[in-house]
Scaffold this motif. Structure first.
Motif, PDB file in Angstrom:
ATOM      1  N   ARG B  11       0.851  -1.210   0.000  1.00  0.00           N
ATOM      2  CA  ARG B  11       0.000   0.000   0.000  1.00  0.00           C
ATOM      3  C   ARG B  11       0.883   1.255   0.000  1.00  0.00           C
ATOM      4  NH1 ARG B  11      -2.071   3.391  -1.322  1.00  0.00           N
ATOM      5  NH2 ARG B  11      -3.743   4.712  -0.546  1.00  0.00           N
ATOM      6  N   GLU B  12       1.910   1.239   0.860  1.00  0.00           N
ATOM      7  CA  GLU B  12       2.831   2.372   0.995  1.00  0.00           C
ATOM      8  C   GLU B  12       3.635   2.572  -0.300  1.00  0.00           C
ATOM      9  OE1 GLU B  12       5.173   1.930   4.592  1.00  0.00           O
ATOM     10  OE2 GLU B  12       6.743   3.195   3.685  1.00  0.00           O
ATOM     11  N   LEU B  13       4.112   1.468  -0.867  1.00  0.00           N
ATOM     12  CA  LEU B  13       4.897   1.551  -2.108  1.00  0.00           C
ATOM     13  C   LEU B  13       4.043   2.036  -3.282  1.00  0.00           C
ATOM     14  CD1 LEU B  13       6.912  -1.724  -1.583  1.00  0.00           C
ATOM     15  CD2 LEU B  13       7.941   0.547  -1.843  1.00  0.00           C
ATOM     16  N   ARG B  14       2.789   1.637  -3.290  1.00  0.00           N
ATOM     17  CA  ARG B  14       1.886   2.120  -4.363  1.00  0.00           C
ATOM     18  C   ARG B  14       1.704   3.626  -4.243  1.00  0.00           C
ATOM     19  NH1 ARG B  14      -3.126   1.250  -4.665  1.00  0.00           N
ATOM     20  NH2 ARG B  14      -3.589   0.230  -2.708  1.00  0.00           N
ATOM     21  N   HIS B  16       3.803   5.772  -3.009  1.00  0.00           N
ATOM     22  CA  HIS B  16       5.021   6.457  -3.457  1.00  0.00           C
ATOM     23  C   HIS B  16       5.284   6.266  -4.951  1.00  0.00           C
ATOM     24  CE1 HIS B  16       6.029   7.859   0.476  1.00  0.00           C
ATOM     25  NE2 HIS B  16       6.022   6.640   0.987  1.00  0.00           N
ATOM     26  N   SER B  17       4.523   5.420  -5.599  1.00  0.00           N
ATOM     27  CA  SER B  17       4.667   5.245  -7.060  1.00  0.00           C
ATOM     28  C   SER B  17       3.522   5.973  -7.770  1.00  0.00           C
ATOM     29  CB  SER B  17       4.637   3.768  -7.426  1.00  0.00           C
ATOM     30  OG  SER B  17       5.659   3.093  -6.790  1.00  0.00           O
ATOM     31  N   GLN B  18       3.401   7.216  -7.461  1.00  0.00           N
ATOM     32  CA  GLN B  18       2.362   8.098  -8.041  1.00  0.00           C
ATOM     33  C   GLN B  18       0.966   7.500  -7.886  1.00  0.00           C
ATOM     34  OE1 GLN B  18       4.078   8.184 -11.908  1.00  0.00           O
ATOM     35  NE2 GLN B  18       5.560   9.755 -11.385  1.00  0.00           N
ATOM     36  N   GLU B  19       0.681   7.049  -6.676  1.00  0.00           N
ATOM     37  CA  GLU B  19      -0.647   6.479  -6.351  1.00  0.00           C
ATOM     38  C   GLU B  19      -1.069   5.411  -7.355  1.00  0.00           C
ATOM     39  OE1 GLU B  19      -2.920   6.422  -4.089  1.00  0.00           O
ATOM     40  OE2 GLU B  19      -2.517   8.084  -2.728  1.00  0.00           O
ATOM     41  N   MET B  20      -0.164   4.492  -7.590  1.00  0.00           N
ATOM     42  CA  MET B  20      -0.492   3.394  -8.513  1.00  0.00           C
ATOM     43  C   MET B  20      -1.729   2.645  -7.991  1.00  0.00           C
ATOM     44  SD  MET B  20       1.734   0.005  -9.371  1.00  0.00           S
ATOM     45  CE  MET B  20       3.081   0.760 -10.236  1.00  0.00           C
ATOM     46  N   THR B  21      -2.642   2.349  -8.882  1.00  0.00           N
ATOM     47  CA  THR B  21      -3.861   1.655  -8.453  1.00  0.00           C
ATOM     48  C   THR B  21      -3.585   0.156  -8.280  1.00  0.00           C
ATOM     49  OG1 THR B  21      -4.590   1.246 -10.705  1.00  0.00           O
ATOM     50  CG2 THR B  21      -5.367   3.284  -9.666  1.00  0.00           C
ATOM     51  N   GLN B  22      -4.476  -0.481  -7.531  1.00  0.00           N
ATOM     52  CA  GLN B  22      -4.356  -1.943  -7.340  1.00  0.00           C
ATOM     53  C   GLN B  22      -4.526  -2.648  -8.684  1.00  0.00           C
ATOM     54  OE1 GLN B  22      -7.525  -2.198  -4.493  1.00  0.00           O
ATOM     55  NE2 GLN B  22      -6.120  -2.434  -2.772  1.00  0.00           N
ATOM     56  N   ILE B  36      -4.355  -8.830  -5.327  1.00  0.00           N
ATOM     57  CA  ILE B  36      -3.570  -7.710  -4.749  1.00  0.00           C
ATOM     58  C   ILE B  36      -4.232  -7.240  -3.453  1.00  0.00           C
ATOM     59  CG2 ILE B  36      -2.757  -5.325  -5.134  1.00  0.00           C
ATOM     60  CD1 ILE B  36      -1.232  -7.415  -6.832  1.00  0.00           C
ATOM     61  N   ILE B  37      -5.551  -7.141  -3.469  1.00  0.00           N
ATOM     62  CA  ILE B  37      -6.293  -6.721  -2.258  1.00  0.00           C
ATOM     63  C   ILE B  37      -6.012  -7.716  -1.119  1.00  0.00           C
ATOM     64  CG2 ILE B  37      -8.618  -6.446  -1.259  1.00  0.00           C
ATOM     65  CD1 ILE B  37      -9.525  -5.474  -4.098  1.00  0.00           C
ATOM     66  N   ALA B  38      -6.087  -9.025  -1.447  1.00  0.00           N
ATOM     67  CA  ALA B  38      -5.850 -10.067  -0.429  1.00  0.00           C
ATOM     68  C   ALA B  38      -4.422  -9.987   0.116  1.00  0.00           C
ATOM     69  CB  ALA B  38      -6.124 -11.437  -1.025  1.00  0.00           C
ATOM     70  N   ILE B  39      -3.453  -9.707  -0.749  1.00  0.00           N
ATOM     71  CA  ILE B  39      -2.046  -9.605  -0.291  1.00  0.00           C
ATOM     72  C   ILE B  39      -1.895  -8.388   0.629  1.00  0.00           C
ATOM     73  CG2 ILE B  39       0.358  -9.259  -1.005  1.00  0.00           C
ATOM     74  CD1 ILE B  39      -0.360 -10.741  -3.654  1.00  0.00           C
ATOM     75  N   GLU B  40      -2.452  -7.255   0.205  1.00  0.00           N
ATOM     76  CA  GLU B  40      -2.348  -6.032   1.013  1.00  0.00           C
ATOM     77  C   GLU B  40      -2.969  -6.206   2.400  1.00  0.00           C
ATOM     78  OE1 GLU B  40      -3.742  -2.449  -0.767  1.00  0.00           O
ATOM     79  OE2 GLU B  40      -2.226  -2.449  -2.330  1.00  0.00           O
ATOM     80  N   LYS B  41      -4.047  -6.988   2.448  1.00  0.00           N
ATOM     81  CA  LYS B  41      -4.726  -7.209   3.736  1.00  0.00           C
ATOM     82  C   LYS B  41      -4.113  -8.367   4.527  1.00  0.00           C
ATOM     83  CE  LYS B  41      -9.377  -5.607   2.513  1.00  0.00           C
ATOM     84  NZ  LYS B  41     -10.747  -6.062   2.176  1.00  0.00           N
ATOM     85  N   ASN B  42      -2.982  -8.885   4.026  1.00  0.00           N
ATOM     86  CA  ASN B  42      -2.303 -10.039   4.627  1.00  0.00           C
ATOM     87  C   ASN B  42      -3.198 -11.269   4.721  1.00  0.00           C
ATOM     88  OD1 ASN B  42       0.172  -8.636   5.072  1.00  0.00           O
ATOM     89  ND2 ASN B  42      -0.755  -7.670   6.864  1.00  0.00           N
ATOM     90  N   LYS B  43      -4.111 -11.402   3.770  1.00  0.00           N
ATOM     91  CA  LYS B  43      -4.996 -12.572   3.741  1.00  0.00           C
ATOM     92  C   LYS B  43      -4.432 -13.654   2.814  1.00  0.00           C
ATOM     93  CE  LYS B  43      -9.659 -10.894   4.695  1.00  0.00           C
ATOM     94  NZ  LYS B  43     -10.998 -10.781   4.085  1.00  0.00           N
ATOM     95  N   LYS B  53       8.086 -10.406  -8.583  1.00  0.00           N
ATOM     96  CA  LYS B  53       7.487  -9.566  -9.628  1.00  0.00           C
ATOM     97  C   LYS B  53       6.996  -8.247  -9.041  1.00  0.00           C
ATOM     98  CE  LYS B  53       5.744 -12.967 -12.967  1.00  0.00           C
ATOM     99  NZ  LYS B  53       4.529 -13.660 -13.443  1.00  0.00           N
ATOM    100  N   ILE B  54       6.371  -8.329  -7.860  1.00  0.00           N
ATOM    101  CA  ILE B  54       5.863  -7.116  -7.203  1.00  0.00           C
ATOM    102  C   ILE B  54       7.026  -6.190  -6.849  1.00  0.00           C
ATOM    103  CG2 ILE B  54       4.685  -6.237  -5.129  1.00  0.00           C
ATOM    104  CD1 ILE B  54       2.918  -8.825  -5.271  1.00  0.00           C
ATOM    105  N   ALA B  55       8.097  -6.773  -6.293  1.00  0.00           N
ATOM    106  CA  ALA B  55       9.276  -5.972  -5.934  1.00  0.00           C
ATOM    107  C   ALA B  55       9.887  -5.328  -7.172  1.00  0.00           C
ATOM    108  CB  ALA B  55      10.295  -6.861  -5.233  1.00  0.00           C
ATOM    109  N   GLN B  56       9.874  -6.066  -8.276  1.00  0.00           N
ATOM    110  CA  GLN B  56      10.423  -5.564  -9.543  1.00  0.00           C
ATOM    111  C   GLN B  56       9.638  -4.344 -10.044  1.00  0.00           C
ATOM    112  OE1 GLN B  56      10.531  -8.604 -12.593  1.00  0.00           O
ATOM    113  NE2 GLN B  56      12.750  -8.678 -12.429  1.00  0.00           N
ATOM    114  N   VAL B  57       8.318  -4.394  -9.886  1.00  0.00           N
ATOM    115  CA  VAL B  57       7.464  -3.271 -10.325  1.00  0.00           C
ATOM    116  C   VAL B  57       7.856  -1.988  -9.588  1.00  0.00           C
ATOM    117  CG1 VAL B  57       5.093  -2.359 -10.284  1.00  0.00           C
ATOM    118  CG2 VAL B  57       5.502  -4.708 -11.047  1.00  0.00           C
ATOM    119  N   PHE B  58       8.113  -2.133  -8.283  1.00  0.00           N
ATOM    120  CA  PHE B  58       8.467  -0.955  -7.474  1.00  0.00           C
ATOM    121  C   PHE B  58       9.974  -0.657  -7.496  1.00  0.00           C
ATOM    122  CE2 PHE B  58       4.549  -2.524  -5.270  1.00  0.00           C
ATOM    123  CZ  PHE B  58       3.727  -1.471  -5.657  1.00  0.00           C
TER     124      PHE B  58
END
Lengths: 159, 70
Positions: B11-14, B16-22, B36-43, B53-58
């Motif tokens: 959520r924080e990285l998104r 800082h990446s110009q409010e990248m959407t989910q 993405i929603i499930a990952i952000e909510k730690n579900k 891949k997610i780390a690569q995007v950011f």
């Protein structure tokens, strides 16, 4: 198992729910029809085995056809509700969807194994063939329901 | 026994990446927005491949996105 169904369901949850409804809508009337036919015909010995084998084999195309029709109706209904737009994301199945499907299938399989073991136990206890087949059919139906309900549960609660 | 949990800063990285959407992040890593929603909510804990891949995007190391702590 406590399932908290919210109005905001994902596409995959909706699909699982539609499968549950179609499963109930098709399997129960078919089951009632088979029981009625069995009571009317009263097959004996090898005829009885042929009767139940035919009932199980016929259930497969009947359910596939019914599920296709119900799923098409569901997709059309959704497209109409969204003003003709198709949800492209719903077509995507990612690693989480696959994991949830596998876990649902696993839960359903456990129930079917149990039903199968009970059915074999029934035979060992010298009960009727009809009872054995009924237990197998019911456990098959329940295992699918448990599998689909598990999927909704995992989508809601997380994996 | 101590119970460990995977948490993340997506959520924080998104933000800082110009409010990248989910939806945009989901598209870039090839999963659904629901995942993405499930990952952000730690579900849901993503696979190692998806985590990379997610780390690569950011454009950050994986340990800046995900952490494993009690």
């Amino acid at each position: 198992m406590y399932i908290k169904l919210r109005l905001q369901m994902s596409q995959h949850q909706k699909e699982s729910l539609v499968s549950i409804i179609s499963n109930i809508a098709v399997s129960i009337p078919y089951f009632v029809f088979v029981i009625g036919k069995y009571q009317a015909e009263q097959p004996r010995d090898t005829e009885e085995l042929v009767f139940w084998a035919t009932a199980i084999l016929l259930m497969i195309p009947v359910r596939i056809a019914a599920q296709i029709i119900i799923y098409i109706a569901f997709t059309i209904g959704q497209a109409i509700a969204k003003g003709g737009e198709l949800d492209r994301e719903s077509e995507l199945v990612d690693e989480r969807d696959k994991l949830i499907e596998l876990k649902g299938d696993r839960n359903g399989s456990y129930l079917f194994y149990l039903g199968f073991a009970i059915a074999m136990g029934i035979m060992v206890a010298n009960q009727s063939i009809a009872t054995m087949f009924l237990i197998i059919i019911v456990s098959g139906f329940l295992s699918e329901m448990v599998g689909l309900l598990s999927q909704i549960y995992y989508y809601q609660k997380g994996v | 026994m101590t119970k460990y949990k995977i948490t993340n800063k997506i959520r924080e990285l998104r933000f800082h990446s110009q409010e990248m959407t989910q939806a945009e992040l989901a598209r870039q890593v090839g999963v659904t927005r629901q995942t993405i929603i499930a990952i952000e909510k730690n579900k849901y804990s993503p696979s190692l491949e998806l985590a990379f891949k997610i780390a690569q995007v950011f454009k950050v190391p994986i340990n800046q996105v995900f952490s494993y702590s009690s």
